[in-house]
Motif scaffolding. Sequence first.
Motif, PDB file in Angstrom:
ATOM      1  N   ILE A   1       0.823  -1.218   0.000  1.00  0.00           N
ATOM      2  CA  ILE A   1       0.000   0.000   0.000  1.00  0.00           C
ATOM      3  C   ILE A   1       0.854   1.263   0.000  1.00  0.00           C
ATOM      4  O   ILE A   1       0.686   2.155  -0.835  1.00  0.00           O
ATOM      5  N   ALA A   2       1.788   1.343   0.948  1.00  0.00           N
ATOM      6  CA  ALA A   2       2.631   2.536   1.034  1.00  0.00           C
ATOM      7  C   ALA A   2       3.510   2.674  -0.208  1.00  0.00           C
ATOM      8  O   ALA A   2       3.746   3.791  -0.682  1.00  0.00           O
ATOM      9  N   GLY A   3       3.983   1.535  -0.729  1.00  0.00           N
ATOM     10  CA  GLY A   3       4.835   1.588  -1.921  1.00  0.00           C
ATOM     11  C   GLY A   3       4.129   2.242  -3.089  1.00  0.00           C
ATOM     12  O   GLY A   3       4.705   3.082  -3.796  1.00  0.00           O
ATOM     13  N   ILE A   4       2.876   1.899  -3.314  1.00  0.00           N
ATOM     14  CA  ILE A   4       2.110   2.477  -4.430  1.00  0.00           C
ATOM     15  C   ILE A   4       1.802   3.949  -4.167  1.00  0.00           C
ATOM     16  O   ILE A   4       1.999   4.812  -5.030  1.00  0.00           O
TER      17      ILE A   4
ATOM     18  N   SER B   1       4.757   6.373  -4.505  1.00  0.00           N
ATOM     19  CA  SER B   1       5.109   6.592  -5.913  1.00  0.00           C
ATOM     20  C   SER B   1       4.115   7.517  -6.602  1.00  0.00           C
ATOM     21  O   SER B   1       4.489   8.346  -7.430  1.00  0.00           O
ATOM     22  N   VAL B   2       2.834   7.389  -6.250  1.00  0.00           N
ATOM     23  CA  VAL B   2       1.798   8.213  -6.887  1.00  0.00           C
ATOM     24  C   VAL B   2       1.862   9.656  -6.412  1.00  0.00           C
ATOM     25  O   VAL B   2       1.819  10.591  -7.215  1.00  0.00           O
ATOM     26  N   PHE B   3       1.976   9.860  -5.106  1.00  0.00           N
ATOM     27  CA  PHE B   3       1.845  11.204  -4.548  1.00  0.00           C
ATOM     28  C   PHE B   3       3.165  11.841  -4.123  1.00  0.00           C
ATOM     29  O   PHE B   3       3.184  13.032  -3.784  1.00  0.00           O
ATOM     30  N   GLY B   4       4.249  11.084  -4.111  1.00  0.00           N
ATOM     31  CA  GLY B   4       5.522  11.623  -3.638  1.00  0.00           C
ATOM     32  C   GLY B   4       6.173  12.594  -4.606  1.00  0.00           C
ATOM     33  O   GLY B   4       5.690  12.820  -5.721  1.00  0.00           O
TER      34      GLY B   4
ATOM     35  N   LEU C   1       7.071  14.884   1.223  1.00  0.00           N
ATOM     36  CA  LEU C   1       6.505  14.762   2.566  1.00  0.00           C
ATOM     37  C   LEU C   1       4.991  14.570   2.514  1.00  0.00           C
ATOM     38  O   LEU C   1       4.423  13.817   3.314  1.00  0.00           O
ATOM     39  N   ILE C   2       4.337  15.245   1.572  1.00  0.00           N
ATOM     40  CA  ILE C   2       2.888  15.065   1.418  1.00  0.00           C
ATOM     41  C   ILE C   2       2.584  13.622   1.028  1.00  0.00           C
ATOM     42  O   ILE C   2       1.682  12.986   1.577  1.00  0.00           O
ATOM     43  N   GLY C   3       3.352  13.092   0.078  1.00  0.00           N
ATOM     44  CA  GLY C   3       3.174  11.698  -0.340  1.00  0.00           C
ATOM     45  C   GLY C   3       3.420  10.727   0.798  1.00  0.00           C
ATOM     46  O   GLY C   3       2.662   9.768   0.998  1.00  0.00           O
ATOM     47  N   GLN C   4       4.480  10.978   1.566  1.00  0.00           N
ATOM     48  CA  GLN C   4       4.772  10.125   2.721  1.00  0.00           C
ATOM     49  C   GLN C   4       3.640  10.211   3.749  1.00  0.00           C
ATOM     50  O   GLN C   4       3.261   9.204   4.369  1.00  0.00           O
TER      51      GLN C   4
END
Length: 590
Positions: free
Chosen positions: A57-60, A63-66, A284-287
């Motif tokens: 979940i976090a991996g996807i 990548s999308v929002f980072g 940071l937003i993506g994380q």
Amino acid sequence: MEKKSFFTGRYADYSFQSFKKDLLSGLVVGVIAIPLGMAFAIASGVNPEYGIYTTLIAGILISVFGGSKFQIGGPTGAFIPILFSIVLTYGYESLLLAGFLAGILLFLMGIFKLGSLIKYIPRPVTIGFTSGIAVIIFVGQIANFLGLSGIEKHESFLLNVKEIALHIETVNFYSVLTAVICLIAILLTPKLVPKVPGPLIGLLVSTIAATVFFPAEVATIGSAFGEIPNTLPEFRFPEITLERIGLLIGPAFVIAMLGGIESLLSAVVADGMTNSKHNSNRELIGQGIANMVTPLFGGIPATGAIARTATNIKNGAVSPFSGMIHGVVVFLVLLLFAPYASAIPLASMAPVLMVVAWNMSERHVFINLLKTKTADSLVLVATFLLTVFVSLTVAVEVGLLFAVILFTKQMSELLVTAKALPDPNHKDEKVGTHMVTDIHDCPQISIYNVEGPLFFGSAQAFEQTIMKTIHYKPKVLLLRMGKVPFMDTTGEAYLSSIIKDFSKHGMVLISGMKPHPINVMKKTGLYDYTGEDHFFEHTGEAINFALEQLDKNKCLGCQHFAFKECRALSAGIEIDTAKSGKNEKILEQF
């Protein structure tokens, strides 16, 4: 415009060939990530499937929002000590809430554009706690490597070492053999088949060996944690109360800071490898988004993984699609092969984490920093020892405090305040401190060179230096402040004290002052109090003005000859400072 650049710029000139490269790199990193995800979860005190859920979940989402095209996100070794501590103290459910709160904090850090602030964390602090974490991870796997039984897990490093010592007689030969097989495979694979992930081969070979030759002799993931399910967990929102938030906001802050630091370090590494540039605030937003969503499915905190990101790049990744593909690969493996993972011996997981710890230890940088024998060495050692023997939270806090104090001390020592006079032998009559002696000084004009930042760490010494030496109360105090790049309100307060005290019997002139200190003085009103006509761009102008303020009677017979006009003034000859040519002719007579 920026939004368009983010969503389309990262895929500019994207083609089928680009997709093939992303597909290959995503497959490779996905396969590598699965054993690491399980290993990090087990070491953090939770079931291995939660590490897989996090990787997926976090991996996807990262990548999308980072903010990095190449970032691979997931659970990492850096989180192990803090996550294990939370699970041991508060329980798994509280870990989910702490991760969720950390996600909110990371998201807000990105929204308020605090990404650039993390780069100001001193390198000795990051190296110190990274090396400390590596030691904790390595030592924490000794029990599984040796197959010790009856081990009780503790939050304290020393207590865990004591547990190993107390139960050393319970060594399981089969566990040691399994771990050694795995370790050899991990070390040899990169040399024999560089494209194949060493941890995966190590787990496969050692698991097969244990299953075929000595089944039931070693503890496995299945015997310790039960069978790994091949489905995603149900969506579940954590219970949020003010009491629980108050209890977990501290650990959540540490998770957020650690996640922010590691993700941005990973993004910087990716920039260096690809000659690209990430967006730190968007990262940071993506994380933050990833860490808010992942706990809702039972996952643990995640961040950018430096080793997996580097592997992603080395295998040809060209866009965030590779990170998304890596998540899909993890999902497919979860659906198809999860039950088989239950047969993996715990002894096989130990070498995987030990190698990770060895690689993340930054041992070469650690040794080089120690060799410098500077303040950085002290910060490094303090952070390292506190990480290992106390806690990561205390280590980072104390490390940063040490770094700030030592930096402040060093900066305060940079401020030099020294008496000076013009050098007649220099073609521009440059003002220098070497000209001042007991018999060559001006009783009525005191000139001081002030060089360095005037701030809270140096302001008191600045005031004392000037006030102690002006015991004879000269008429004019000239401060040459062209080399003062910065002044804070504390520095301004001490400067104000000097100006107001000196103004009772004389005047203060300031030359060459930079815009920043002037702006501070204007905001506090000190500029108007001093008087605009007492500020000069050049020292020569200030000296001419000062000479006009002299008590000429006191100049009669003076033998100091501090300025070129002094011989004439000593003889009672009137000098017009505004007419330098006329002065030169007068001075030639002396």
